[in-house]
Design an enzyme around this catalytic site. Structure first.
Site, PDB file in Angstrom:
ATOM      1  N   LYS A 188      -1.025  -2.539   1.661  1.00 14.37           N
ATOM      2  CA  LYS A 188      -0.798  -2.446   3.102  1.00 14.37           C
ATOM      3  C   LYS A 188       0.503  -3.125   3.542  1.00 14.37           C
ATOM      4  CE  LYS A 188      -4.614  -0.239   3.279  1.00 14.37           C
ATOM      5  NZ  LYS A 188      -4.561   0.929   2.405  1.00 14.37           N
TER       6      LYS A 188
HETATM    7  C1  PLP Z   1      -7.438   4.609   5.698  1.00 14.46           C
HETATM    8  C2  PLP Z   1      -8.146   3.461   5.061  1.00 14.46           C
HETATM    9  N1  PLP Z   1      -9.298   3.020   5.593  1.00 14.46           N
HETATM   10  C3  PLP Z   1      -9.955   1.974   5.071  1.00 14.46           C
HETATM   11  C4  PLP Z   1      -9.488   1.319   3.953  1.00 14.46           C
HETATM   12  C5  PLP Z   1     -10.279   0.213   3.366  1.00 14.46           C
HETATM   13  O1  PLP Z   1      -9.588  -1.007   3.292  1.00 14.46           O
HETATM   14  P1  PLP Z   1      -9.946  -2.096   2.196  1.00 14.46           P
HETATM   15  O2  PLP Z   1      -9.389  -1.637   0.896  1.00 14.46           O
HETATM   16  O3  PLP Z   1      -9.278  -3.322   2.716  1.00 14.46           O
HETATM   17  O4  PLP Z   1     -11.419  -2.238   2.160  1.00 14.46           O
HETATM   18  C6  PLP Z   1      -8.286   1.721   3.363  1.00 14.46           C
HETATM   19  C7  PLP Z   1      -7.780   1.051   2.174  1.00 14.46           C
HETATM   20  O5  PLP Z   1      -6.993   1.532   1.401  1.00 14.46           O
HETATM   21  C8  PLP Z   1      -7.598   2.833   3.931  1.00 14.46           C
HETATM   22  O6  PLP Z   1      -6.462   3.277   3.408  1.00 14.46           O
END
Ligand code: PLP
Length: 414
Positions: A188
């Protein structure tokens, strides 16, 4: 290298973390008058809420839990439907399943985000929310989606995991939905390795989010709150160490975004004259994060050839982001054998059991088949491809990569 934030980890993050370690207070709660309690999580919540132009933030352990918390805060559960794009990271859909509600997959348009026309077509009396996912740093058509949500009296959730730092027509991302989620995982804009946050302007949603993320407690829990817990919660708390890293990263956000935008603009300008080459529609070119440059080829055959020669694959083959490749969703492989929530009578008493199948979103499929992603600061691990540039690459590298792209794509685009 994963995402942009990780590339610039340096002295600021080290000093922030050392401050916490030296104080020996690693936990998000502490006494206000204790000099060892550095209030990093509280600071992060305050800073992110402020930059997002909303009142409240609750820091969490991941972006996935942010979406689950958002759904829980909205009381979405058995018998409810949530509309979500078929092109998204699987967590957007999994969170809906774990909220015990039914994901309704909708098409994306040339923004590679939800197509408002298909969203409206998929509203039913069971719809409780629209989850707009801002894929690859670029906000969805939020004005249209907000209007549809308001017209049908359903909530708008923004999944901002891939778009931290972006804005939509002058408004910070996350401030247009009723409640919105961020991720701070390794891919991110800013990162602590993992982490997340929900933000909202609504006090009730904030109280419910806080309670869900910490065993039913009210904000900044002062004790055990016996008799006052509104419902059963869980533990999705962030630590002071994660928040310390993120505070260091946050101070670099403008620098990160500036670099991404400059590199993307230059890359695009160097290839945009190729005949027949099109690009993703960007809803707000000033506000996007610019983490990827998405190209659209005249045909699936050309996209296949170009992406393979660049060492990758067309976007339709992304293992993590395309519903066709999410076998556990398509086959409704739930963690327990009775198939909840898909078999839940709260749902099946109102509507036929939901089914999913490959090819059910033809507009999305046709677009992804023709599309090839070029990395500007985030490679797509699901494609095992990182053709493009890294955040810290200079314009000389951008020019080299653009020339390489021209050499390969130019053979087919005439
Ligand atoms: C669009 C989207 N939603 C939710 C998530 C979930 O995030 P996390 O990996 O921090 O749980 C991601 C992670 O890559 C994502 O790209």
């Amino acid at each position: 290298m994963p995402g942009p934030g990780m590339e610039v980890v340096g002295e600021e993050e080290i000093q922030e973390v050392l401050e916490v370690l030296r104080s020996k207070w690693l936990y998000r709660y502490g006494e206000a008058d204790d000099p060892n309690f550095k209030r990093k999580v509280i600071q992060l919540e305050t800073d992110v809420a402020k930059m997002s132009n909303v009142k409240y933030g609750v820091a969490l352990n991941s972006g996935t839990t942010a979406l689950l918390v958002a759904l829980g805060a909205l009381s979405i559960g058995p018998g409810d439907e949530v509309i979500v794009p078929g092109y998204t990271f699987i967590a957007s859909i999994s969170a809906i399943v774990y909220a015990r509600s039914i994901p309704v997959l909708a098409e994306v348009d040339r923004t590679f985000n939800l197509d408002p026309a298909d969203v409206e077509a998929k509203i039913t009396p069971r719809t409780r929310a629209i989850m707009a996912v801002h894929m690859m740093g670029n906000p969805a058509r939020l004005n249209e989606l907000r209007a549809i949500a308001d017209k049908h009296h359903v909530a708008l959730i923004e999944d901002c995991a891939q778009a931290f730092g972006s804005s939509y027509k002058g408004r910070p991302i996350g401030s247009i939905g009723d409640i919105s989620g961020f991720s701070f995982n390794a891919y991110k804009t800013i990162t602590a390795g993992d982490g997340g946050m929900v933000i909202t302007n609504d006090e009730n949603l904030y109280m419910r989010s806080f309670a869900f993320h910490d065993q039913g407690h009210s904000p900044l829990r002062g004790g055990v709150d016996v008799g006052k817990r509104p419902f059963i919660g869980l533990d999705f708390r962030m630590t002071e160490l994660q928040a310390a890293v993120l505070l260091g990263q946050l101070r670099k956000l403008d620098q990160i975004l500036g670099h991404l935008r400059t590199n993307k603009k230059r890359f695009k300008s160097l290839i945009s004259d190729l005949p027949g080459l099109e690009f993703r529609e960007i809803t707000d070119p000033e506000g996007e994060c610019a983490t990827l440059l998405t190209t659209i080829m005249p045909s699936a055959e050309i996209a296949e050839k170009v992406s393979r020669e660049l060492g990758g694959r067309p976007m339709s083959e992304a293992g993590w982001h395309v519903y066709n490749n999410m076998e556990n969703i398509l086959e409704q492989r739930t963690i327990t054998p009775e198939g909840c929530p898909f078999t839940c009578p709260y749902y099946t008493n109102k509507a036929p059991r939901m089914t999913y199948r490959k090819g059910m979103l033809p507009q999305t499929d046709a677009l992804l088949n023709r599309s090839v992603n070029l990395s500007i600061g985030v490679p797509d691990p699901g494609l095992r491809s990182s053709f493009g540039v890294k955040l810290t690459d200079g314009l000389d590298v951008v020019e080299q990569r653009a020339a390489e792209f021209r050499r390969v794509a130019g053979k087919y685009l005439r």
